[in-house]
Design an enzyme around this catalytic site. Structure first.
Site, mmCIF file in Angstrom:
data_model
loop_
_atom_site.group_PDB
_atom_site.id
_atom_site.type_symbol
_atom_site.label_atom_id
_atom_site.label_comp_id
_atom_site.label_asym_id
_atom_site.label_seq_id
_atom_site.Cartn_x
_atom_site.Cartn_y
_atom_site.Cartn_z
ATOM 1 N N TYR A 138 48.235 -24.749 -28.490
ATOM 2 C CA TYR A 138 47.974 -24.443 -29.892
ATOM 3 C C TYR A 138 49.274 -24.416 -30.695
ATOM 4 C CZ TYR A 138 43.517 -22.778 -27.924
ATOM 5 O OH TYR A 138 42.324 -22.670 -27.255
ATOM 6 N N HIS B 274 43.485 -24.717 -18.481
ATOM 7 C CA HIS B 274 43.092 -25.274 -19.768
ATOM 8 C C HIS B 274 42.672 -26.737 -19.618
ATOM 9 C CE1 HIS B 274 44.104 -25.193 -24.374
ATOM 10 N NE2 HIS B 274 42.811 -25.336 -24.122
#
Length: 334
Positions: A64, A148
């Protein structure tokens, strides 16, 4: 109808880890400059307002904003008592120097691309990623660590990354371990075949997609594990009370039949005195395995809007009516 002010009450613990999440979680992708620049002061204000509203679960990732979300979230939480909140981050994408920068990140975040992402689910990659996350956040530990998006890396993720996380959990370095993905079938495999405690399920148990009923949700119940629901708006279409052509569904332009279905669901929600957005936030809690819904939040106003949506209790009969009309699967628990 709304929930009482203590809306962030605990729904349940994460497996047998002792961790408890508030029902509503703060998703940190937006404060990583997702799609647009978010000033530092807006990011800090978003965390402050979330805290004041009772939110105590915060999720982030190196992905992010190439570390920006982790840095901002850590800064905002640093002065708060460490045992008063739960924070999660992710491994699998190492941030390494970018040898051919073009000036801006190419994966949706409005940040400089001096760094780039490198897939790595090795044991060394996991340890290095966590170390770098702790440096960026300035925190002394993480509560939950997720793999992830290991979609194309099952073997390395299952055979190397997950055992590395299990070792860290055994040493007390982290409290819970899991996986976050946009698909449910592989998440079910992680729950059944590895040491995962919890999965972050994005977009696969929503008003428009209940495919997780085929695999990950029964797997979680069978093995006594937990699910954090994310992507409940399916990347945009369900984030509007009146869906329309041109909106996005799963990061693409929504097909006409999906838009029509969303419109039909919205009409039923309105007939019951609710709204499509509020129903989208509440729907994942129809399944007992879901411990938390995490929503992306980038500004104080965005947080307050999400808190208000979460506080709205679904009207009696809404889910049963949607199911009877064929707008939800018949096996949705209501």
């Amino acid at each position: 109808m709304t929930r009482p002010q203590e809306h962030a009450r605990h729904r349940g613990s994460i497996a047998d880890t002792g961790l408890e999440l508030t029902e509503l979680g703060f998703g940190g992708s937006v404060i990583g400059n997702l799609y647009r620049v978010s000033p530092d002061e807006d990011a800090a204000a978003a965390v402050d307002v979330a805290w004041n509203a009772g939110i105590r679960y915060f999720d982030t990732a190196p992905h992010y904003g190439l570390g920006l979300s982790e840095h901002r979230l850590g800064l905002a939480l640093r002065e708060r008592r460490r045992d008063s909140y739960v924070i999660s981050s992710k491994v699998g994408r190492l941030l390494v120097p970018n040898e051919v920068p073009r000036g801006v990140d190419s994966e949706g975040f409005v940040v400089r691309d001096d760094l780039c992402r490198q897939w790595d689910f090795s044991r060394d990659g996991v340890l290095r990623s966590i170390e770098e996350t702790l440096r960026r956040t300035g925190l002394d530990r993480l509560d939950i660590v997720y793999l992830h998006d290991p979609d194309d890396h099952w073997r390395q993720a299952a055979d190397h990354a997950m055992p590395a996380l299990a070792d860290l959990r055994g040493q007390g370095v982290v409290s819970a371990i899991g996986v976050g993905m946009n698909q449910s079938a592989m998440l079910a495999r992680f729950l059944r075949e590895t040491a995962a405690d919890v999965v972050m399920l994005a977009g696969r148990y929503t008003l428009l997609d209940q495919s997780a009923l085929d695999d990950v949700l029964p797997a979680a119940q069978e093995h006594g594990k937990s699910v954090v629901a994310a992507g409940v708006f399916n990347s945009g279409l369900l984030a509007h009370d009146r869906p329309a052509q041109g909106m996005t569904y799963d990061y693409r332009a929504a097909p006409a039949q999906i838009v029509a279905r969303a419109q039909a669901i919205a009409e039923v929600c309105e007939w019951h005195g609710s709204s499509l957005r509020a129903a989208a936030v509440s729907f994942p809690f129809t399944h007992a395995a879901v411990a938390n819904v995490t929503l992306g939040m980038g500004t104080a106003a965005h947080v307050l809007q999400n808190v208000d949506l979460h506080r709205q209790v679904p009207p009696p009969g809404l889910w049963a009516d949607l199911r009877a009309r064929g707008l939800l699967r018949r096996d949705v628990p209501v």
